[in-house]
Design an enzyme around this catalytic site. Structure first.
Site, PDB file in Angstrom:
ATOM      1  N   CYS A   2       0.828  -1.192  -0.257  1.00 46.41           N
ATOM      2  CA  CYS A   2      -0.037  -0.173  -0.469  1.00 46.41           C
ATOM      3  C   CYS A   2       1.033   0.991   0.111  1.00 46.41           C
ATOM      4  O   CYS A   2       1.986   1.116   0.297  1.00 46.41           O
ATOM      5  CB  CYS A   2      -0.809  -0.183   1.262  1.00 46.41           C
ATOM      6  N   ARG A  27       4.981   0.478  -6.937  1.00 40.45           N
ATOM      7  CA  ARG A  27       4.347  -0.290  -5.180  1.00 40.45           C
ATOM      8  C   ARG A  27       3.759  -2.087  -5.423  1.00 40.45           C
ATOM      9  O   ARG A  27       4.287  -2.809  -4.447  1.00 40.45           O
ATOM     10  CB  ARG A  27       4.535   0.330  -4.007  1.00 40.45           C
ATOM     11  N   TRP A  79      -3.226  -2.488  -1.224  1.00 43.78           N
ATOM     12  CA  TRP A  79      -2.862  -4.193  -2.405  1.00 43.78           C
ATOM     13  C   TRP A  79      -3.899  -4.639  -0.509  1.00 43.78           C
ATOM     14  O   TRP A  79      -3.384  -4.442   0.200  1.00 43.78           O
ATOM     15  CB  TRP A  79      -1.451  -4.255  -1.500  1.00 43.78           C
ATOM     16  N   ASN A 105      -1.337   2.193   6.246  1.00 43.86           N
ATOM     17  CA  ASN A 105      -0.643   1.006   5.620  1.00 43.86           C
ATOM     18  C   ASN A 105      -0.453  -0.034   7.212  1.00 43.86           C
ATOM     19  O   ASN A 105       0.103   0.754   8.024  1.00 43.86           O
ATOM     20  CB  ASN A 105       0.969   0.680   4.767  1.00 43.86           C
ATOM     21  N   GLY A 106      -0.479  -1.063   6.092  1.00 41.32           N
ATOM     22  CA  GLY A 106       0.277  -1.986   7.686  1.00 41.32           C
ATOM     23  C   GLY A 106      -1.474  -3.102   8.110  1.00 41.32           C
ATOM     24  O   GLY A 106      -2.061  -2.953   6.915  1.00 41.32           O
ATOM     25  N   GLU A 486      16.953 -17.469  -9.130  1.00 39.67           N
ATOM     26  CA  GLU A 486      16.718 -16.706  -9.124  1.00 39.67           C
ATOM     27  C   GLU A 486      16.526 -16.173 -10.805  1.00 39.67           C
ATOM     28  O   GLU A 486      14.874 -15.212 -11.027  1.00 39.67           O
ATOM     29  CB  GLU A 486      18.135 -14.991  -9.225  1.00 39.67           C
ATOM     30  N   LYS A 490      12.289 -15.217 -11.256  1.00 39.25           N
ATOM     31  CA  LYS A 490      11.886 -13.972 -12.614  1.00 39.25           C
ATOM     32  C   LYS A 490      10.511 -14.269 -13.466  1.00 39.25           C
ATOM     33  O   LYS A 490       9.847 -13.815 -14.185  1.00 39.25           O
ATOM     34  CB  LYS A 490      13.359 -13.683 -12.647  1.00 39.25           C
ATOM     35  N   GLU A 493       7.177 -14.609 -12.222  1.00 36.51           N
ATOM     36  CA  GLU A 493       6.782 -13.742 -11.038  1.00 36.51           C
ATOM     37  C   GLU A 493       5.965 -12.795 -12.190  1.00 36.51           C
ATOM     38  O   GLU A 493       4.892 -12.016 -12.259  1.00 36.51           O
ATOM     39  CB  GLU A 493       7.048 -12.458 -10.355  1.00 36.51           C
ATOM     40  N   HIS A 509      16.723 -36.664  -8.807  1.00 38.35           N
ATOM     41  CA  HIS A 509      15.901 -37.006  -7.564  1.00 38.35           C
ATOM     42  C   HIS A 509      13.900 -36.799  -7.935  1.00 38.35           C
ATOM     43  O   HIS A 509      13.067 -36.823  -6.823  1.00 38.35           O
ATOM     44  CB  HIS A 509      16.223 -36.456  -5.869  1.00 38.35           C
ATOM     45  N   LYS A 608       5.975  -4.184  -4.458  1.00 38.81           N
ATOM     46  CA  LYS A 608       7.673  -3.691  -4.325  1.00 38.81           C
ATOM     47  C   LYS A 608       7.883  -4.193  -2.887  1.00 38.81           C
ATOM     48  O   LYS A 608       8.650  -4.795  -3.072  1.00 38.81           O
ATOM     49  CB  LYS A 608       7.801  -2.377  -4.918  1.00 38.81           C
TER      50      LYS A 608
HETATM   51  C1  F6R Z   1      11.824 -10.543  -6.479  1.00 38.15           C
HETATM   52  C2  F6R Z   1      11.612  -9.841  -5.386  1.00 38.15           C
HETATM   53  C3  F6R Z   1      11.307 -10.134  -4.302  1.00 38.15           C
HETATM   54  C4  F6R Z   1      11.812  -9.184  -3.139  1.00 38.15           C
HETATM   55  C5  F6R Z   1      11.235  -9.867  -1.599  1.00 38.15           C
HETATM   56  C6  F6R Z   1      12.301  -9.075  -0.972  1.00 38.15           C
HETATM   57  O1  F6R Z   1      11.489 -10.204  -7.680  1.00 38.15           O
HETATM   58  O2  F6R Z   1      11.910  -8.572  -5.941  1.00 38.15           O
HETATM   59  O3  F6R Z   1      11.334 -11.636  -4.011  1.00 38.15           O
HETATM   60  O4  F6R Z   1      13.414  -9.418  -3.151  1.00 38.15           O
HETATM   61  O5  F6R Z   1      10.264  -9.328  -1.615  1.00 38.15           O
HETATM   62  O6  F6R Z   1      12.769  -7.152  -0.865  1.00 38.15           O
HETATM   63  P1  F6R Z   1      13.227  -6.617  -0.510  1.00 38.15           P
HETATM   64  O7  F6R Z   1      14.989  -7.234  -0.430  1.00 38.15           O
HETATM   65  O8  F6R Z   1      13.458  -5.468  -0.238  1.00 38.15           O
HETATM   66  O9  F6R Z   1      13.888  -7.306   1.121  1.00 38.15           O
END
Ligand code: F6R
Length: 613
Positions: A2, A27, A79, A105-106, A486, A490, A493, A509, A608
């Site tokens: 949010c 975000r 959100w 927020n929260g 990773e 990517k 998502e 396995h 985000k």
């Molecule tokens: C994936 C992504 C998330 C963040 C995770 C941690 O592309 O961005 O998996 O890496 O939410 O976020 P931070 O690094 O801000 O603690």
């Protein structure tokens, strides 16, 4: 997640608030709302979907003169947590009397019992949200002093909040407070802007105050008065943001993600600049705040993070083991906090986070400090909560990362972890000559990445051949295993293709049962001790009809032969090569998602920074 924006001043509040919400769009959110204070009347407009919908709706339903006049307001992007993303559930929420509006927020964890109590007193709720309960609670506490009412209400709630509150009975102020959810206050000339994220502020001022947990501030156009929850004044210094708006704009790129991938030669140069010592064959990470003697006393490194940052930590684990000769562990941050970790003052706990606000990582930091460990952070966002709470650490200097999917933060995290391993290693058995060689390799990272980015067009052509795949398996060994994880993260998502990362040895396995003709297997098989074994696993996949996309080392004809397609990265130290290999996979995911017509910068359901558990 949010986003909050609040404004009080001489400008047109609606424009400032909508502009601020737009800057927070990255975000991730699913509805938005805005409250304006015109004299002693609060006007509210809310809409599911994008900020543009809200803007159009508000301008259609409100009087243009009122919009022009109003100089105070609060706004929000939501959100969904409690209740779906409907107009009724969007913020701002009003109290029972309709005099008080709140954005939040929260999560208010004890909202059910408070709601029941207020309902028994005759309150009527129009939404399913915990936020509306807080708005009503503030209203219930209001005996003519809004600050006192907010304070009394906050004493009763459990959970996390970043809030902004206005009242039609006290039109000259906005009250804002935080616990576990960031609030930044921009101090302008005759205007003050409140936001959950500095990017909503930087078009107006560079001067900001970061609230700490349990701070509550009375904000006017000319002053910010910060107190604690017991009403004692507290001093919060004004800091300089040091960011410009260009860093948060697309700059001609189709998406922020593409821009951020392309920025990596520069962001990596920023992360590395001035941090290598070519005399001693070591690195200078002064933010760690450690003497060689402190470093010698560290017996174990524990890295905590989530998502992409967790994958960076996993590369770090290989680096610390191989270079620094020090036992290193990686823990998912949420798991760490709930497992009563065994820690002591010979443990270095490194919290890794792009945003510096991830709730689980922050909680892990607090737990580690409680246990007496030496705690530091690798964070991108300057002034973020994790950076401030750890007090020591290394900033990534990657610049604002707007795309929800993290790219440049990951590569900066890995490069800083390599430098950290170098520093710790030189305090142990790593010789000066070995250190000098590695320092040169690290210095060359931006160039390695540049040569991958030059292949953007080729990678886009390769991506076109896999755009219809609905499943993908990513495999790698050693430090290329987290790169595979990773890469899979990517792809899933942003393109919504089901993608899984495995250690290449794990394939036999179980997961190999899923391979059939045409299944995509992405093999990260760059030069290094584990390459031949990975190629062996590739053969096993080919034998089952899988199509193989390899990320391999330039000129490796043996690897080229077993791949259907390949992206070649320059030859480098196997740990260093994790960075260009990841960039190749970022570009691959980006182009697959683009060709599938996905909403790349704001993928569905994602936010985000994950500021709730
Ligand atoms: C994936 C992504 C998330 C963040 C995770 C941690 O592309 O961005 O998996 O890496 O939410 O976020 P931070 O690094 O801000 O603690």
């Amino acid at each position: 997640m949010c986003g909050i924006v609040g404004y009080i001043g001489k400008a047109n509040a609606a424009s400032v608030l909508i502009g601020g919400l737009k800057r927070l769009e990255y975000r991730g959110y699913d509805s938005a709302g805005l409250a304006l204070l015109d004299g002693d009347v609060i006007h509210i407009s809310k809409a599911p979907g994008k900020v543009a919908n809200l803007n159009a709706k508000a301008r259609a339903e409100w009087d243009a003169g009122m919009i022009e006049r109003a100089g105070t307001g609060i706004a929000h992007t939501r959100w969904a947590t409690h209740g779906p993303p409907t107009e009724a559930n969007a913020h701002p929420h009003l109290d029972e009397s309709g005099h008080i509006a709140l954005v939040h927020n929260g999560i208010i964890e004890n909202y059910r019992s408070i709601r029941a109590r207020l309902e028994s007193k005759g309150h009527h709720f129009r939404s399913e949200t915990d936020t509306e309960v807080l708005a009503h609670l503030i209203g219930d506490c209001d005996k003519g002093d809004l600050l006192q009412a907010v304070r009394d209400a906050l004493h009763q709630v459990e959970g996390t909040f970043g809030i902004a509150v206005i009242s039609s009975r006290e039109p000259g102020i906005i009250i804002t407070a935080r616990r576990g959810s960031p609030i930044v206050i921009g101090v302008g000339h005759g205007e003050t802007i409140i936001a959950s994220d500095a990017s909503a502020i930087l078009a107006h001022t560079q001067r900001v105050i970061y609230l700490d947990d349990n701070d509550i501030a009375v904000v006017t156009a000319d002053a910010v008065d910060v107190r604690d929850l017991n009403n004692f004044p507290v001093t919060r210094e004004i800091a300089e943001l040091g960011l410009d708006t260009a860093a948060t704009e697309k700059g001609g790129y189709e998406h922020f993600m593409l821009k951020e991938i392309h920025e990596q030669p520069e962001s990596l140069a920023n992360a590395i600049r001035g941090r290598l010592d070519h005399q001693l064959g070591s690195s200078v990470l002064s933010g760690m705040g450690t003497s060689p003697r402190d470093l010698a006393e560290i017996l174990r490194v524990v890295m905590v993070g989530c998502g992409t940052s967790l994958h960076a930590a996993m590369v770090g684990e290989y680096a610390l083991g191989d270079i620094a000769d020090i036992p290193a562990e990686v823990r998912q941050a949420a798991d760490f906090r709930y497992r009563n970790p065994i820690l002591g003052n010979h443990d270095l706990v490194v919290a890794i986070s792009q945003s510096g606000e991830t709730a689980d990582t922050l909680a892990a930091v607090r737990e580690a400090r409680q246990k007496g460990a030496f705690v530091m952070s690798l964070v991108n966002v300057v002034g973020s909560t994790i950076a401030r709470e750890t007090g020591r650490g290394v900033y990534l200097h990657a610049g604002p990362e707007i795309s929800v999917a993290s790219t440049k933060a990951f590569t900066s995290q890995v490069s800083v972890l390599l430098m950290m391993a170098l520093k710790l290693g030189r305090g142990r058995r790593f010789s000066r000559e070995e250190g000098l060689r590695l320092a040169l390799e690290i210095e060359a990272i931006p160039e390695l990445v540049r040569s991958v980015i030059k292949q953007d067009k080729l990678i886009s052509e390769i991506a076109a051949r896999y755009v219809d795949n609905e499943h993908a398996f990513y495999i790698g060994r050693g430090p290329m295993y987290p790169v595979a994880l990773e890469g899979a993260l990517k792809l899933k998502e942003i393109s919504y293709i089901h993608a899984e990362g495995y250690h290449a040895a794990e394939l036999k396995h179980g997961p190999i049962a899923l391979l059939q003709k045409g299944t995509l297997v992405v093999a990260v098989a760059c030069e290094g001790p584990a390459k031949d074994k990975t190629l062996g696993n590739v053969e096993e996949c080919r034998a089952r009809g899988a199509r193989i996309l390899g990320v391999i080392t330039e000129g490796d004809h043996e690897a080229e032969e077993v791949m259907d397609d390949f992206i070649a990265i320059p030859r480098a130290h196997p740990l260093v090569a994790t960075i260009p290999a990841t960039v190749a996979l970022q570009l691959f995911s980006y182009h697959v998602a683009r060709l599938r017509g996905c909403e790349i910068d704001q993928p569905r359901n994602l936010a985000k920074s994950v500021t709730v558990e």
